[in-house]
Scaffold this motif. Structure first.
Motif, PDB file in Angstrom:
ATOM      1  N   VAL A  30     -14.104  10.408  11.734  1.00  0.00           N
ATOM      2  CA  VAL A  30     -12.777  10.769  11.237  1.00  0.00           C
ATOM      3  C   VAL A  30     -12.868  12.108  10.504  1.00  0.00           C
ATOM      4  O   VAL A  30     -13.641  12.252   9.555  1.00  0.00           O
ATOM      5  CB  VAL A  30     -12.208   9.690  10.295  1.00  0.00           C
ATOM      6  N   TYR A  31     -12.062  13.065  10.940  1.00  0.00           N
ATOM      7  CA  TYR A  31     -12.079  14.414  10.379  1.00  0.00           C
ATOM      8  C   TYR A  31     -10.661  14.806   9.973  1.00  0.00           C
ATOM      9  O   TYR A  31      -9.685  14.264  10.484  1.00  0.00           O
ATOM     10  CB  TYR A  31     -12.616  15.411  11.410  1.00  0.00           C
ATOM     11  N   SER A  32     -10.572  15.765   9.054  1.00  0.00           N
ATOM     12  CA  SER A  32      -9.245  16.135   8.568  1.00  0.00           C
ATOM     13  C   SER A  32      -9.207  17.561   8.047  1.00  0.00           C
ATOM     14  O   SER A  32     -10.197  18.097   7.544  1.00  0.00           O
ATOM     15  CB  SER A  32      -8.826  15.192   7.428  1.00  0.00           C
ATOM     16  N   SER A  33      -8.025  18.139   8.163  1.00  0.00           N
ATOM     17  CA  SER A  33      -7.697  19.366   7.440  1.00  0.00           C
ATOM     18  C   SER A  33      -7.760  19.064   5.944  1.00  0.00           C
ATOM     19  O   SER A  33      -7.488  17.940   5.520  1.00  0.00           O
ATOM     20  CB  SER A  33      -6.280  19.800   7.810  1.00  0.00           C
ATOM     21  N   PRO A  34      -8.096  20.059   5.113  1.00  0.00           N
ATOM     22  CA  PRO A  34      -8.138  19.822   3.660  1.00  0.00           C
ATOM     23  C   PRO A  34      -6.767  19.696   3.001  1.00  0.00           C
ATOM     24  O   PRO A  34      -6.685  19.249   1.852  1.00  0.00           O
ATOM     25  CB  PRO A  34      -8.890  21.049   3.133  1.00  0.00           C
ATOM     26  N   LEU A  35      -5.700  20.056   3.699  1.00  0.00           N
ATOM     27  CA  LEU A  35      -4.366  19.978   3.088  1.00  0.00           C
ATOM     28  C   LEU A  35      -3.953  18.522   2.918  1.00  0.00           C
ATOM     29  O   LEU A  35      -4.231  17.669   3.760  1.00  0.00           O
ATOM     30  CB  LEU A  35      -3.352  20.735   3.940  1.00  0.00           C
ATOM     31  N   ASP A  36      -3.256  18.239   1.817  1.00  0.00           N
ATOM     32  CA  ASP A  36      -2.943  16.855   1.436  1.00  0.00           C
ATOM     33  C   ASP A  36      -2.191  16.091   2.514  1.00  0.00           C
ATOM     34  O   ASP A  36      -2.389  14.883   2.675  1.00  0.00           O
ATOM     35  CB  ASP A  36      -2.111  16.844   0.143  1.00  0.00           C
ATOM     36  N   ARG A  37      -1.307  16.760   3.249  1.00  0.00           N
ATOM     37  CA  ARG A  37      -0.506  16.052   4.246  1.00  0.00           C
ATOM     38  C   ARG A  37      -1.357  15.495   5.388  1.00  0.00           C
ATOM     39  O   ARG A  37      -0.901  14.625   6.138  1.00  0.00           O
ATOM     40  CB  ARG A  37       0.597  16.960   4.798  1.00  0.00           C
ATOM     41  N   CYS A  38      -2.576  15.984   5.518  1.00  0.00           N
ATOM     42  CA  CYS A  38      -3.520  15.452   6.503  1.00  0.00           C
ATOM     43  C   CYS A  38      -4.605  14.611   5.836  1.00  0.00           C
ATOM     44  O   CYS A  38      -4.907  13.496   6.278  1.00  0.00           O
ATOM     45  CB  CYS A  38      -4.196  16.593   7.264  1.00  0.00           C
ATOM     46  N   ALA A  39      -5.183  15.149   4.776  1.00  0.00           N
ATOM     47  CA  ALA A  39      -6.356  14.517   4.159  1.00  0.00           C
ATOM     48  C   ALA A  39      -6.055  13.131   3.602  1.00  0.00           C
ATOM     49  O   ALA A  39      -6.895  12.223   3.683  1.00  0.00           O
ATOM     50  CB  ALA A  39      -6.913  15.417   3.059  1.00  0.00           C
ATOM     51  N   THR A  40      -4.857  12.935   3.035  1.00  0.00           N
ATOM     52  CA  THR A  40      -4.533  11.614   2.478  1.00  0.00           C
ATOM     53  C   THR A  40      -4.397  10.565   3.576  1.00  0.00           C
ATOM     54  O   THR A  40      -4.802   9.415   3.413  1.00  0.00           O
ATOM     55  CB  THR A  40      -3.232  11.687   1.656  1.00  0.00           C
ATOM     56  N   VAL A  41      -3.841  10.965   4.717  1.00  0.00           N
ATOM     57  CA  VAL A  41      -3.692  10.046   5.847  1.00  0.00           C
ATOM     58  C   VAL A  41      -5.053   9.750   6.466  1.00  0.00           C
ATOM     59  O   VAL A  41      -5.380   8.589   6.774  1.00  0.00           O
ATOM     60  CB  VAL A  41      -2.738  10.639   6.903  1.00  0.00           C
ATOM     61  N   ALA A  42      -5.865  10.786   6.652  1.00  0.00           N
ATOM     62  CA  ALA A  42      -7.193  10.590   7.234  1.00  0.00           C
ATOM     63  C   ALA A  42      -8.054   9.702   6.350  1.00  0.00           C
ATOM     64  O   ALA A  42      -8.795   8.845   6.841  1.00  0.00           O
ATOM     65  CB  ALA A  42      -7.868  11.945   7.436  1.00  0.00           C
TER      66      ALA A  42
END
Length: 269
Positions: free
Chosen positions: A81-93
């Motif tokens: 599981v990987y994510s962008s550091p921006l909150d709109r992605c990181a919180t979901v990931a």
């Protein structure tokens, strides 16, 4: 829809071996699942790119819906599981990774395109001359002073190569050592047995479109024509193939685009 790209260089994740006089790549299958972040809490018509805007609803709620969609699509195997550091992605990931009891890897290369001076401005307020200049060169243009689409594509491919190698290495470490084999047995096993791995990333529309354009050998302009809703899933499969000139290559095919909860498949273009 499919395309073949070299296994060495951008987007490569093939571990090759030289056996006798032939250069043979380990047969790998990669299930790549790209998820656009859910809807954000910002007024319509605002260019927010790399700005750290928040989600409209709790991340955990969105993650449950995305997890159910991936289950319906039968996404399985070892999940990275990987994510962008921006909150709109990181919180979901992070919520997804928690559901699956695995770590979430934050990757700067998955962040959205930097729109420079256009960030947090209304699209209607941006000088038409600047918009036209960008439209005239979608690949390399950056009249906003930020980042080009080509630069986004390059770093997205860099992330993919790194993620694939990391996931296959993790799988090898987790696989118990089996009975020792002779060189000829190892050669046969390498050429016939496929390693399969699943990589999931929660990222942005720009990153998904730019990466797709490279994997499918499309223009950026064609990629921008594809609809991509908040919370949508895009699924690709990559498989190594043997080539005389380079030894191995990876062929990507699009399995589904803009897949939403409750839909097993939608038109790919």
């Amino acid at each position: 829809m499919n395309a073949t790209v070299p296994a060495s260089g951008d987007g490569a994740c093939v571990e090759s071996k030289r056996i006798g006089s032939k250069h043979i790549g380990r047969h790998r299958i990669i299930d790549l699942v790209l998820v656009r972040h859910p809807e954000v809490a910002i007024a319509p018509g605002i260019c927010y790119g790399r700005s750290n805007v928040l989600l409209n609803e709790p991340a955990g709620m969105s993650a449950k819906g995305i997890a159910a969609q991936l289950e319906a699509l039968q996404v399985s195997g070892h999940l990275g599981v990987y994510s962008s550091p921006l909150d709109r992605c990181a919180t979901v990931a992070a919520a997804l990774a928690s559901q699956w009891a695995m770590p979430c890897h934050i990757e700067d290369d998955l962040v959205e395109l930097d729109f420079g001076d256009w960030e947090l401005r209304r699209w209607d307020d941006i000088d038409r001359i600047e918009i036209d200049a960008w439209a005239a060169d979608l690949e390399h243009g950056r009249p906003h002073g930020g980042e080009s689409a080509a630069a986004v594509a390059q770093r997205a491919q860099r992330w993919l190569a790194r993620a694939c190698e990391s996931e296959f290495a993790a799988k090898r470490r987790a696989t118990p050592h089996d009975t020792p084999r002779t060189s000829s047995q190892n050669a046969a096993r390498t050429s016939l047995q496929a390693d399969r791995q699943t990589v999931v990333a929660v990222t942005h529309a720009g990153v998904i479109r730019m990466l797709a354009s490279r994997l499918l050998e499309e223009s950026i302009a064609d990629g921008l024509k594809r609809p991509l809703d908040f919370g949508a899933v895009c699924r690709f499969t990559g498989e190594t193939v043997a080539l005389e000139s380079t030894g191995a290559s990876i062929r990507w095919s699009l399995q589904g685009w803009n897949l939403m909860p409750g839909a097993a498949s939608l038109p790919q273009a």
